[in-house]
Design a protein around this motif. Structure first.
Motif, PDB file in Angstrom:
ATOM      1  N   GLU A  90       0.858  -1.308  -0.040  1.00  0.00           N
ATOM      2  CA  GLU A  90      -0.066   0.033  -0.018  1.00  0.00           C
ATOM      3  C   GLU A  90       0.767   1.264   0.066  1.00  0.00           C
ATOM      4  O   GLU A  90       0.437   2.293  -0.315  1.00  0.00           O
ATOM      5  CB  GLU A  90      -0.939   0.032   1.215  1.00  0.00           C
ATOM      6  CG  GLU A  90      -0.381   0.029   2.783  1.00  0.00           C
ATOM      7  CD  GLU A  90      -0.195  -1.580   3.026  1.00  0.00           C
ATOM      8  OE1 GLU A  90       0.145  -1.801   4.405  1.00  0.00           O
ATOM      9  OE2 GLU A  90      -0.185  -2.482   2.147  1.00  0.00           O
ATOM     10  N   ASP A  91       2.117   1.225   0.324  1.00  0.00           N
ATOM     11  CA  ASP A  91       3.034   2.071   0.170  1.00  0.00           C
ATOM     12  C   ASP A  91       2.999   2.837  -1.102  1.00  0.00           C
ATOM     13  O   ASP A  91       3.464   4.103  -1.226  1.00  0.00           O
ATOM     14  CB  ASP A  91       4.348   1.989   0.921  1.00  0.00           C
ATOM     15  CG  ASP A  91       4.203   2.134   2.621  1.00  0.00           C
ATOM     16  OD1 ASP A  91       3.312   2.159   2.963  1.00  0.00           O
ATOM     17  OD2 ASP A  91       5.360   1.935   2.817  1.00  0.00           O
ATOM     18  N   TRP A  92       2.953   1.976  -2.173  1.00  0.00           N
ATOM     19  CA  TRP A  92       3.076   2.322  -3.295  1.00  0.00           C
ATOM     20  C   TRP A  92       1.918   2.607  -4.031  1.00  0.00           C
ATOM     21  O   TRP A  92       1.877   2.781  -5.359  1.00  0.00           O
ATOM     22  CB  TRP A  92       3.951   1.208  -4.171  1.00  0.00           C
ATOM     23  CG  TRP A  92       5.433   1.414  -3.750  1.00  0.00           C
ATOM     24  CD1 TRP A  92       6.247   2.421  -4.436  1.00  0.00           C
ATOM     25  CD2 TRP A  92       6.135   0.864  -2.984  1.00  0.00           C
ATOM     26  NE1 TRP A  92       7.516   2.596  -3.721  1.00  0.00           N
ATOM     27  CE2 TRP A  92       7.476   1.333  -2.881  1.00  0.00           C
ATOM     28  CE3 TRP A  92       5.896  -0.195  -2.007  1.00  0.00           C
ATOM     29  CZ2 TRP A  92       8.721   1.031  -1.730  1.00  0.00           C
ATOM     30  CZ3 TRP A  92       6.810  -0.451  -1.001  1.00  0.00           C
ATOM     31  CH2 TRP A  92       7.976  -0.007  -0.995  1.00  0.00           C
ATOM     32  N   HIS A  93       0.877   2.693  -3.510  1.00  0.00           N
ATOM     33  CA  HIS A  93      -0.564   3.112  -4.181  1.00  0.00           C
ATOM     34  C   HIS A  93      -0.365   4.700  -4.567  1.00  0.00           C
ATOM     35  O   HIS A  93       0.089   5.455  -3.377  1.00  0.00           O
ATOM     36  CB  HIS A  93      -1.670   2.899  -3.173  1.00  0.00           C
ATOM     37  CG  HIS A  93      -1.987   1.544  -2.748  1.00  0.00           C
ATOM     38  ND1 HIS A  93      -3.075   0.887  -2.134  1.00  0.00           N
ATOM     39  CD2 HIS A  93      -1.573   0.284  -3.591  1.00  0.00           C
ATOM     40  CE1 HIS A  93      -3.151  -0.462  -2.157  1.00  0.00           C
ATOM     41  NE2 HIS A  93      -2.297  -0.574  -2.973  1.00  0.00           N
ATOM     42  N   TRP A  94      -0.642   4.894  -5.408  1.00  0.00           N
ATOM     43  CA  TRP A  94      -0.676   6.546  -5.888  1.00  0.00           C
ATOM     44  C   TRP A  94      -1.077   7.578  -4.855  1.00  0.00           C
ATOM     45  O   TRP A  94      -0.471   8.702  -4.768  1.00  0.00           O
ATOM     46  CB  TRP A  94      -1.212   6.507  -7.205  1.00  0.00           C
ATOM     47  CG  TRP A  94      -0.480   6.039  -8.443  1.00  0.00           C
ATOM     48  CD1 TRP A  94       0.785   5.320  -8.388  1.00  0.00           C
ATOM     49  CD2 TRP A  94      -0.818   5.774  -9.492  1.00  0.00           C
ATOM     50  NE1 TRP A  94       0.972   4.699  -9.400  1.00  0.00           N
ATOM     51  CE2 TRP A  94      -0.001   4.935 -10.184  1.00  0.00           C
ATOM     52  CE3 TRP A  94      -2.137   5.597 -10.233  1.00  0.00           C
ATOM     53  CZ2 TRP A  94      -0.215   4.398 -11.561  1.00  0.00           C
ATOM     54  CZ3 TRP A  94      -2.245   5.361 -11.458  1.00  0.00           C
ATOM     55  CH2 TRP A  94      -1.343   4.511 -11.999  1.00  0.00           C
ATOM     56  N   PRO A  95      -2.062   7.530  -4.193  1.00  0.00           N
ATOM     57  CA  PRO A  95      -2.145   8.481  -3.056  1.00  0.00           C
ATOM     58  C   PRO A  95      -1.180   8.494  -2.046  1.00  0.00           C
ATOM     59  O   PRO A  95      -1.068   9.670  -1.385  1.00  0.00           O
ATOM     60  CB  PRO A  95      -3.723   7.978  -2.542  1.00  0.00           C
ATOM     61  CG  PRO A  95      -4.210   7.082  -3.585  1.00  0.00           C
ATOM     62  CD  PRO A  95      -3.152   6.537  -4.395  1.00  0.00           C
TER      63      PRO A  95
END
Length: 266
Positions: free
Chosen positions: A76-81
């Motif tokens: 999730e650290d590389w989700h765009w938000p």
């Protein structure tokens, strides 16, 4: 030029600030997936030096887990938000009192869209270079990212790079004589997580995009399923102040730096 660092939850970002600072605002630039500042410079495809030559300061940073920046194994650290929050932290560090211009390449374009949606007041103009798959085209690309993550875990990063290099090169890049890639600038132990994070994210919803009032320059290139012109065309339809210019030749790409400098100046 000396690298600066910015501490973020789960990461330390490395960034630099270059240019005479004659013109304002600062341009903050975000690179693509598996790339970095060093990779951009080595490839020569994305040359932002004309922007600096025009008198503007450019701030560039390595996304978490890329280049000289660190990260942790949480997709999730590389989700765009989440990457947008990193971008906004860089914006606050380099220009705490004034809006900036934003530039994003591929993953960086998705990141920049989210940052503009979350805090539109922090940006003046936006440049979206080779916008990635989005909405209806995202699922197929996400499946490829999941396959890449599994491949690297089973056979290693070097085997994955060899497999990628064996694929046909993008026609425009081949015609332009740019070197083959990808020479992924991301830590091998994090790369599967990076891909899984990319697989689980998308650009903001169409209504959110349509609410952005910024002047936007869209610079896609043709014949790339991973960066389809259809994304840029749909963004151009949604964004009320967008200009769409599709690169169909290597010389079109080589003119991007000067084109961006002109767009930001006028």
């Amino acid at each position: 030029m000396t690298d600066l660092t910015l501490h973020r939850p789960g990461a330390i970002l490395s960034y630099d600030v270059t240019g005479p600072g004659v013109l304002r605002p600062i341009l903050v630039a975000a690179h693509g997936l598996t790339s970095s500042r060093a990779n951009e410079d080595a490839s020569g495809i994305f040359d932002w030096s004309p922007v600096i030559a025009s008198g503007r300061t450019v701030a560039r940073f390595d996304a978490r887990g890329h280049g000289a920046s660190t990260g942790r194994a949480q997709p999730e650290d590389w989700h765009w938000p989440e990457l947008a929050a990193d971008l906004l932290a860089v914006v606050d560090a380099v220009s705490p009192d004034q809006p900036v211009d934003g530039l994003g390449v591929s993953m960086g374009a998705g990141t920049l869209l989210w940052a503009a949606v979350l805090h539109p007041e922090r940006f003046r103009r936006l440049v979206l270079v080779i916008p990635p798959t989005a909405w209806g085209t995202r699922a197929a690309q996400a499946a490829l990212y999941e396959q890449s993550a599994a491949f690297i875990e089973e056979r290693g990063m070097e085997a994955w790079i060899r497999a990628m290099v064996a694929l046909p090169q993008h026609p425009i890049l081949e015609a332009g004589g740019w070197p083959r890639g990808p020479d992924a600038d991301a830590a091998e132990d994090l790369l599967p997580t990076v891909f899984r994070g990319a697989a689980g994210t998308d650009v903001p919803g169409e209504d959110e995009v349509a609410a952005l009032k910024h002047e936007v320059l869209l610079l896609p290139w043709a014949e790339d399923p991973g960066h389809p012109v259809s994304t840029a065309e749909r963004l151009a339809e949604l964004l009320p102040n967008a200009r769409l210019e599709v690169a169909t030749t290597p010389d079109d790409i080589r003119r991007w730096g000067a084109r961006i400098a002109a767009f930001l100046e006028h």
